[in-house]
Design an enzyme around this catalytic site. Structure first.
Site, mmCIF file in Angstrom:
data_model
loop_
_atom_site.group_PDB
_atom_site.id
_atom_site.type_symbol
_atom_site.label_atom_id
_atom_site.label_comp_id
_atom_site.label_asym_id
_atom_site.label_seq_id
_atom_site.Cartn_x
_atom_site.Cartn_y
_atom_site.Cartn_z
ATOM 1 N N ARG A 1 -4.328 -7.578 -20.866
ATOM 2 C CA ARG A 1 -5.318 -7.167 -21.875
ATOM 3 C C ARG A 1 -4.770 -6.104 -22.824
ATOM 4 N NH1 ARG A 1 -8.932 -3.311 -20.951
ATOM 5 N NH2 ARG A 1 -10.747 -4.512 -21.574
ATOM 6 N N GLU B 1 1.759 -8.213 8.512
ATOM 7 C CA GLU B 1 2.050 -6.773 8.655
ATOM 8 C C GLU B 1 2.843 -6.231 7.478
ATOM 9 O OE1 GLU B 1 0.922 -4.460 10.787
ATOM 10 O OE2 GLU B 1 -0.340 -6.150 11.356
ATOM 11 N N PRO C 1 0.820 -1.217 0.000
ATOM 12 C CA PRO C 1 0.000 0.000 0.000
ATOM 13 C C PRO C 1 0.851 1.262 0.000
ATOM 14 C CG PRO C 1 -0.375 -1.304 2.008
ATOM 15 C CD PRO C 1 0.636 -2.038 1.192
ATOM 16 N N ASP D 1 -11.092 2.585 -24.039
ATOM 17 C CA ASP D 1 -11.423 2.423 -22.626
ATOM 18 C C ASP D 1 -11.030 3.644 -21.814
ATOM 19 O OD1 ASP D 1 -12.498 -0.068 -22.888
ATOM 20 O OD2 ASP D 1 -10.688 -1.145 -22.278
HETATM 21 N N1 SAM Z 1 1.324 -2.826 7.355
HETATM 22 C C1 SAM Z 1 1.195 -2.536 5.948
HETATM 23 C C2 SAM Z 1 0.940 -1.056 5.771
HETATM 24 O O1 SAM Z 1 0.161 -0.509 6.539
HETATM 25 O O2 SAM Z 1 1.496 -0.451 4.822
HETATM 26 C C3 SAM Z 1 0.053 -3.317 5.345
HETATM 27 C C4 SAM Z 1 0.323 -4.746 5.150
HETATM 28 S S1 SAM Z 1 -1.001 -5.580 4.328
HETATM 29 C C5 SAM Z 1 -2.046 -6.036 5.659
HETATM 30 C C6 SAM Z 1 -0.290 -7.100 3.834
HETATM 31 C C7 SAM Z 1 0.152 -7.165 2.380
HETATM 32 O O3 SAM Z 1 -0.954 -6.968 1.527
HETATM 33 C C8 SAM Z 1 1.160 -6.134 1.958
HETATM 34 O O4 SAM Z 1 2.478 -6.516 2.285
HETATM 35 C C9 SAM Z 1 0.940 -6.056 0.456
HETATM 36 O O5 SAM Z 1 1.669 -7.059 -0.232
HETATM 37 C C10 SAM Z 1 -0.537 -6.355 0.326
HETATM 38 N N2 SAM Z 1 -1.351 -5.136 0.141
HETATM 39 C C11 SAM Z 1 -2.290 -4.675 0.978
HETATM 40 N N3 SAM Z 1 -2.874 -3.572 0.507
HETATM 41 C C12 SAM Z 1 -2.306 -3.324 -0.690
HETATM 42 C C13 SAM Z 1 -2.475 -2.310 -1.677
HETATM 43 N N4 SAM Z 1 -3.342 -1.316 -1.519
HETATM 44 N N5 SAM Z 1 -1.728 -2.377 -2.798
HETATM 45 C C14 SAM Z 1 -0.822 -3.368 -2.975
HETATM 46 N N6 SAM Z 1 -0.614 -4.353 -2.065
HETATM 47 C C15 SAM Z 1 -1.337 -4.333 -0.943
#
Ligand code: SAM
Length: 273
Positions: free
Chosen positions: A155, A117, A90, A170
């Site tokens: 795609r 996490e 994220p 698109d």
């Molecule tokens: N503690 C992290 C933070 O707050 O930035 C969040 C970890 S999340 C619960 C677990 C995993 O989900 C991440 O390591 C990532 O690979 C994936 N993930 C969760 N949200 C995401 C997003 N918006 N975009 C890409 N990957 C995401």
């Protein structure tokens, strides 16, 4: 194009690989998706991929070692070749159609799916060459983001979409503006199909007229109008033609009449390239 996905849940991807665009692209040999179980790169009896965070706090963190080993194994298949390694997070740069366009030129993409996490920061610092987020929200794992990226990139590969699903019109569809730079597009225009009248709601007459120039103008104006009303941010810096600018100015004037719509600034003129 080959995708190498590093995950603790390879089975998560089975159903998306058996449907739609991804299935077709795989069957036609236009893309390959290889799933790698992160646990195969552990060395302990329990195949442990995570550990408690230094400094305390809740949750577990992916250890760096299995991820390093997984990526090293992939790199060893093509020594010397640059590997584009994406950590799903994220905290990464935001994934958009423009990013999808940029990625589609890669021959190979490695996607690292985190869980818990997240992933030991040394992976972001020393293994990943890119960090991508699919939006400002948090999921429990990187598998959905990886699937989403693969679908939107695949795609765009030549030969993947049939006539019935053409991509160039698109929403957001980026166009190349030089070198490897891409300019995002507008929202798509509204689509209609038979019947021409449904429960009293009629299809816009112009679409039934057979006048291709009128239809083209109507579609362009509707795409501009939707974008102007819903996503004016997409118009900032967008290369507008003189005709586009005139239409936006008309919308702007109408919005300024009390009680008619909402207004937002018409972007400054810029050359169409
Ligand atoms: N503690 C992290 C933070 O707050 O930035 C969040 C970890 S999340 C619960 C677990 C995993 O989900 C991440 O390591 C990532 O690979 C994936 N993930 C969760 N949200 C995401 C997003 N918006 N975009 C890409 N990957 C995401």
């Amino acid at each position: 194009m080959t995708f190498d996905v590093i995950t603790i849940f390879p089975d998560f991807f089975r159903s998306i690989l058996e449907h739609g665009v991804l299935k077709r692209a795989l069957a036609a040999g236009l893309a390959a998706i290889r799933l790698h179980d992160l646990r195969d790169f552990t060395e302990d009896r329990h195949r442990t991929v995570d550990d408690r965070p230094f400094g305390g706090g809740p949750g577990m963190v992916f250890k760096p070692d299995p991820v390093f080993k997984a990526v090293a194994a992939l790199q060893a298949e093509t020594p010397g070749q640059h590997l584009h390694v994406i950590l799903l997070s994220p905290q990464g740069r935001l994934f958009t159609q423009t990013v999808a366009e940029e990625l589609r030129w890669q021959e190979r993409l490695v996607l690292i799916c985190g869980r818990y996490e997240g992933v030991d920061e040394r992976v972001a610092e020393h293994v990943a060459t890119d960090e991508i987020s699919i939006g400002d929200f948090v999921l429990s794992g990187g598998e959905l983001p990886a699937a989403l990226i693969m679908e939107s990139v695949v795609r765009l590969l030549p030969g993947v979409l049939g006539n019935e699903e053409s991509a160039p019109q698109d929403s957001f569809t980026a166009k190349q503006v030089g070198g490897r730079e891409f300019q995002h597009g507008l929202l798509d225009f509204p689509h209609y199909t038979r019947p021409a009248e449904f429960q009293g709601w009629k299809v816009p007459q112009v679409l039934l007229s057979g006048n291709h120039e009128e239809i083209r103008r109507w579609r362009r104006q509707r795409a501009l109008e939707k974008t102007w009303r819903r996503r004016p941010d997409l118009l900032a810096g967008f290369p507008l033609s003189e005709e586009d600018r005139q239409w936006l100015a008309t919308l702007q004037r109408e919005a300024e009449v009390p009680g008619r719509g909402t207004g937002s600034l018409v972007p400054q003129p810029r050359d169409e390239t």
